[in-house]
Design a protein around this motif. Structure first.
Motif, PDB file in Angstrom:
ATOM      1  N   GLU A 142      62.801  70.002  51.057  1.00  0.00           N
ATOM      2  CA  GLU A 142      63.633  69.084  52.050  1.00  0.00           C
ATOM      3  C   GLU A 142      62.315  68.200  52.602  1.00  0.00           C
ATOM      4  O   GLU A 142      62.590  67.081  52.470  1.00  0.00           O
ATOM      5  N   GLU A 143      61.163  68.662  52.795  1.00  0.00           N
ATOM      6  CA  GLU A 143      60.067  67.921  53.302  1.00  0.00           C
ATOM      7  C   GLU A 143      59.716  67.050  52.256  1.00  0.00           C
ATOM      8  O   GLU A 143      59.268  65.845  52.471  1.00  0.00           O
ATOM      9  N   LEU A 144      59.641  67.493  50.892  1.00  0.00           N
ATOM     10  CA  LEU A 144      59.104  66.682  49.773  1.00  0.00           C
ATOM     11  C   LEU A 144      60.331  65.519  49.527  1.00  0.00           C
ATOM     12  O   LEU A 144      59.719  64.368  49.434  1.00  0.00           O
ATOM     13  N   THR A 145      61.257  65.633  49.757  1.00  0.00           N
ATOM     14  CA  THR A 145      62.425  64.680  49.624  1.00  0.00           C
ATOM     15  C   THR A 145      62.183  63.735  50.781  1.00  0.00           C
ATOM     16  O   THR A 145      62.286  62.529  50.398  1.00  0.00           O
ATOM     17  N   GLU A 146      62.141  64.180  51.946  1.00  0.00           N
ATOM     18  CA  GLU A 146      61.899  63.353  53.027  1.00  0.00           C
ATOM     19  C   GLU A 146      60.533  62.392  52.716  1.00  0.00           C
ATOM     20  O   GLU A 146      60.765  61.203  52.838  1.00  0.00           O
ATOM     21  N   ILE A 147      59.606  62.745  52.240  1.00  0.00           N
ATOM     22  CA  ILE A 147      58.356  61.946  52.135  1.00  0.00           C
ATOM     23  C   ILE A 147      58.619  61.004  50.866  1.00  0.00           C
ATOM     24  O   ILE A 147      58.327  59.822  50.942  1.00  0.00           O
TER      25      ILE A 147
ATOM     26  N   ASN B 289      55.108  71.959  43.186  1.00  0.00           N
ATOM     27  CA  ASN B 289      53.849  71.355  43.425  1.00  0.00           C
ATOM     28  C   ASN B 289      53.382  70.405  42.067  1.00  0.00           C
ATOM     29  O   ASN B 289      52.875  69.445  42.260  1.00  0.00           O
ATOM     30  N   ARG B 290      53.833  71.091  40.821  1.00  0.00           N
ATOM     31  CA  ARG B 290      53.601  70.390  39.978  1.00  0.00           C
ATOM     32  C   ARG B 290      54.303  68.997  39.728  1.00  0.00           C
ATOM     33  O   ARG B 290      53.803  67.841  39.363  1.00  0.00           O
ATOM     34  N   ALA B 291      55.460  69.095  40.063  1.00  0.00           N
ATOM     35  CA  ALA B 291      56.412  67.828  40.132  1.00  0.00           C
ATOM     36  C   ALA B 291      56.090  66.890  41.126  1.00  0.00           C
ATOM     37  O   ALA B 291      55.956  65.822  40.740  1.00  0.00           O
ATOM     38  N   LEU B 292      55.365  67.302  42.011  1.00  0.00           N
ATOM     39  CA  LEU B 292      54.883  66.389  43.238  1.00  0.00           C
ATOM     40  C   LEU B 292      53.668  65.608  42.554  1.00  0.00           C
ATOM     41  O   LEU B 292      53.408  64.547  42.585  1.00  0.00           O
ATOM     42  N   HIS B 293      52.581  66.441  41.641  1.00  0.00           N
ATOM     43  CA  HIS B 293      51.538  65.900  41.198  1.00  0.00           C
ATOM     44  C   HIS B 293      51.869  64.862  40.189  1.00  0.00           C
ATOM     45  O   HIS B 293      51.156  63.858  39.964  1.00  0.00           O
ATOM     46  N   LYS B 294      52.887  65.180  39.324  1.00  0.00           N
ATOM     47  CA  LYS B 294      53.697  64.391  38.178  1.00  0.00           C
ATOM     48  C   LYS B 294      53.906  63.117  39.059  1.00  0.00           C
ATOM     49  O   LYS B 294      53.843  62.031  38.255  1.00  0.00           O
TER      50      LYS B 294
ATOM     51  N   ASP C  31      59.476  46.101  44.385  1.00  0.00           N
ATOM     52  CA  ASP C  31      60.606  46.288  43.481  1.00  0.00           C
ATOM     53  C   ASP C  31      60.227  47.439  42.436  1.00  0.00           C
ATOM     54  O   ASP C  31      60.223  47.075  41.059  1.00  0.00           O
ATOM     55  N   ILE C  32      59.738  48.476  42.714  1.00  0.00           N
ATOM     56  CA  ILE C  32      59.453  49.592  42.085  1.00  0.00           C
ATOM     57  C   ILE C  32      60.079  50.867  42.492  1.00  0.00           C
ATOM     58  O   ILE C  32      60.157  51.365  43.714  1.00  0.00           O
ATOM     59  N   HIS C  33      60.931  51.423  41.399  1.00  0.00           N
ATOM     60  CA  HIS C  33      61.549  52.722  41.985  1.00  0.00           C
ATOM     61  C   HIS C  33      61.067  53.847  40.737  1.00  0.00           C
ATOM     62  O   HIS C  33      61.208  53.456  39.633  1.00  0.00           O
ATOM     63  N   ILE C  34      60.460  54.898  41.126  1.00  0.00           N
ATOM     64  CA  ILE C  34      60.291  55.905  40.366  1.00  0.00           C
ATOM     65  C   ILE C  34      61.182  57.199  40.599  1.00  0.00           C
ATOM     66  O   ILE C  34      60.917  57.584  41.708  1.00  0.00           O
ATOM     67  N   GLU C  35      61.874  57.690  39.931  1.00  0.00           N
ATOM     68  CA  GLU C  35      62.725  58.880  40.078  1.00  0.00           C
ATOM     69  C   GLU C  35      61.630  60.070  40.037  1.00  0.00           C
ATOM     70  O   GLU C  35      60.770  60.112  39.540  1.00  0.00           O
ATOM     71  N   PHE C  36      61.893  60.832  41.119  1.00  0.00           N
ATOM     72  CA  PHE C  36      61.081  62.074  41.399  1.00  0.00           C
ATOM     73  C   PHE C  36      61.408  62.912  40.044  1.00  0.00           C
ATOM     74  O   PHE C  36      62.303  63.320  39.629  1.00  0.00           O
ATOM     75  N   PRO C  37      60.389  63.500  39.482  1.00  0.00           N
ATOM     76  CA  PRO C  37      60.248  64.490  38.431  1.00  0.00           C
ATOM     77  C   PRO C  37      61.083  65.721  38.517  1.00  0.00           C
ATOM     78  O   PRO C  37      60.837  66.213  39.710  1.00  0.00           O
ATOM     79  N   SER C  38      61.692  66.080  37.569  1.00  0.00           N
ATOM     80  CA  SER C  38      62.341  67.277  37.624  1.00  0.00           C
ATOM     81  C   SER C  38      62.133  68.132  36.256  1.00  0.00           C
ATOM     82  O   SER C  38      62.367  67.543  35.578  1.00  0.00           O
TER      83      SER C  38
END
Length: 90
Positions: free
Chosen positions: A61-66, A1-6, A79-86
């Motif tokens: 898996e659901e986070l990845t899908e969204i 959840n913290r990664a999602l909010h980040k 033209d914006i790409h933001i890598e999902f935080p890890s």
């Protein structure tokens, strides 16, 4: 959840840095915030794709899908790409 909010915060900062205010993307005369990204972008996509309204019980898996949908839209339209935080160390 913290990664999602980040991720929400990163999207907001990037959209603001690119002068893509809410006016351009969704609604007039508003600057982006992490909560704005969550409520106006992520949750509508999540509801449409998964039929779920809360972010607290999403699977990885659901986070990845969204995220994939969000990333595609931001990439194709702005033209914006933001890598999902890890927090994993390479």
């Amino acid at each position: 959840n913290r990664a999602l909010h980040k991720y929400f915060a990163l999207v907001a900062a990037t959209l603001n840095a690119e002068n893509l205010g809410v006016t351009v993307v969704l609604k007039p005369d508003t600057e982006w915030s992490a909560d704005g990204v969550k409520e106006m972008m992520w949750k509508p996509v999540q509801k449409a794709v998964l039929g779920k309204t809360t972010t607290t019980k999403l699977t990885t898996e659901e986070l990845t899908e969204i995220y994939d949908v969000m990333n595609k839209v931001l990439s194709e339209r702005f033209d914006i790409h933001i890598e999902f935080p890890s927090n994993k160390k390479d």
